[in-house]
Design an enzyme around this catalytic site. Structure first.
Site, mmCIF file in Angstrom:
data_model
loop_
_atom_site.group_PDB
_atom_site.id
_atom_site.type_symbol
_atom_site.label_atom_id
_atom_site.label_comp_id
_atom_site.label_asym_id
_atom_site.label_seq_id
_atom_site.Cartn_x
_atom_site.Cartn_y
_atom_site.Cartn_z
ATOM 1 N N SER A 1 1.065 -1.128 -0.119
ATOM 2 C CA SER A 1 -0.158 0.427 -0.117
ATOM 3 C C SER A 1 0.802 0.961 -0.317
ATOM 4 O O SER A 1 2.091 1.126 -0.148
ATOM 5 C CB SER A 1 -1.250 -0.103 1.218
ATOM 6 O OG SER A 1 -1.895 -1.210 1.349
HETATM 7 N N1 SAH Z 1 -0.540 -5.492 4.243
HETATM 8 C C1 SAH Z 1 0.483 -5.304 2.625
HETATM 9 C C2 SAH Z 1 -0.646 -4.992 1.447
HETATM 10 C C3 SAH Z 1 -1.392 -5.746 1.365
HETATM 11 S S1 SAH Z 1 -2.097 -6.407 -1.003
HETATM 12 C C4 SAH Z 1 1.498 -4.906 3.462
HETATM 13 O O1 SAH Z 1 2.130 -3.859 3.945
HETATM 14 O O2 SAH Z 1 2.444 -5.380 2.164
HETATM 15 C C5 SAH Z 1 -3.136 -7.268 0.186
HETATM 16 C C6 SAH Z 1 -3.204 -8.467 0.367
HETATM 17 O O3 SAH Z 1 -3.982 -9.599 1.052
HETATM 18 C C7 SAH Z 1 -2.473 -9.040 -0.854
HETATM 19 O O4 SAH Z 1 -1.405 -10.668 -0.629
HETATM 20 C C8 SAH Z 1 -3.463 -10.671 -1.443
HETATM 21 O O5 SAH Z 1 -3.256 -11.661 -1.520
HETATM 22 C C9 SAH Z 1 -3.641 -10.935 0.679
HETATM 23 N N2 SAH Z 1 -5.132 -11.235 0.511
HETATM 24 C C10 SAH Z 1 -6.201 -11.121 -0.094
HETATM 25 N N3 SAH Z 1 -7.282 -12.506 0.373
HETATM 26 C C11 SAH Z 1 -6.968 -13.152 1.188
HETATM 27 C C12 SAH Z 1 -7.147 -13.349 2.258
HETATM 28 N N4 SAH Z 1 -8.546 -13.941 2.115
HETATM 29 N N5 SAH Z 1 -7.005 -13.787 3.461
HETATM 30 C C13 SAH Z 1 -5.324 -13.502 3.209
HETATM 31 N N6 SAH Z 1 -5.006 -11.953 3.121
HETATM 32 C C14 SAH Z 1 -5.838 -12.128 1.832
#
Ligand code: SAH
Length: 240
Positions: free
Chosen positions: A88
């Site tokens: 993000s």
């Molecule tokens: N917080 C992260 C950015 C996240 S991007 C950082 O600091 O880099 C969103 C993430 O959510 C992705 O890696 C994606 O694979 C994950 N995601 C999507 N659906 C999910 C679920 N049901 N459970 C856990 N993670 C999930």
């Protein structure tokens, strides 16, 4: 003379137990870029909370992005981290952290570990951090990086975060960094009394960031700003 200095270096470094690998020393340009990021993107947009600002000043964001994007790590936008996912924008990380009003002794759950950057920011503030990532490769990579960086207080699990992490609940705070179309019932249940959850909710491209507070067992909802996150997916790749 050269030999003398070399010998002196060897004596001094062994006496002080210095073992500096090139990758352990942070280049000065990143230190400067990070300070500029905090001032120009975070403080100037109204983030004031001390713990949040200190954490953003401390965590080396460039370590959480692929090598080829490191020079862009402190810029004002999200970046690709592989598997079609993104880290993000720094301001969104700061805003979501600030609204949770975290205290040192709190237990926090993150859904969507991704690069592990947001987890590291939380790990600077809270004693116990739990984070869940659904994509195996990302989860494993983040787990290793966070261990290398000595975040012993962060626990990474590969799995579906929609269901939360029941055995460690209740959580004083929950932060969701992928967007479902509705607020997952298990996460509401696993939020402690008086706890706060920040979550992007909505369809792709039209989500709002929502802050939920649990008071006397009831959830109070407050919209913050429009946002754009990757969707929350289940284990079959279907959107929630
Ligand atoms: N917080 C992260 C950015 C996240 S991007 C950082 O600091 O880099 C969103 C993430 O959510 C992705 O890696 C994606 O694979 C994950 N995601 C999507 N659906 C999910 C679920 N049901 N459970 C856990 N993670 C999930």
């Amino acid at each position: 003379m050269k030999r003398f200095y070399f010998l002196l270096y060897m004596i001094v470094s062994s006496a002080f137990g210095v073992s500096c690998k090139a990758e352990d020393v942070e280049p000065v340009r990143f230190v400067k870029q990070r300070e500029a990021m905090v001032r120009m993107q975070i403080e100037s947009r109204g983030i004031k909370e001390r713990a949040t600002l200190d954490a953003l000043r401390k965590v080396e964001r460039h370590r959480f992005v692929p090598q080829k994007y490191q020079k862009h790590a402190y810029e004002d936008h999200p970046l690709p981290i592989g598997e079609d996912q993104t880290i993000s924008q720094p301001y969104i990380v700061a805003l979501m952290t600030e609204v949770l009003d975290l205290k040192k002794n709190e237990k926090v759950l993150e859904i969507g570990t991704g690069s592990g950057y947001q987890a590291a920011v939380l790990g600077e503030i809270c004693e116990q951090v739990y984070t869940i990532e659904i994509i195996d490769t990302l989860g494993k990579r983040a787990k290793k990086l966070l261990a290398d960086l000595k975040y012993d207080n962060i626990n990474v699990k590969i799995g579906d975060g929609y269901k939360g992490w029941e055995e460690h609940s209740p959580f004083d705070a929950i932060i969701v960094t992928c967007a479902p179309t509705h607020i997952p019932e298990p996460l509401k249940k696993q939020l402690a009394e008086g706890g706060k959850m920040v979550i992007p909710v909505g369809e792709a491209f039209t989500q709002k960031l929502v802050l939920l507070t649990k008071k006397n067992g009831k959830i109070i909802e407050k919209a913050i700003i429009p946002v754009r996150f990757v969707p929350m997916l289940n284990e079959n790749g279907k959107k929630y």
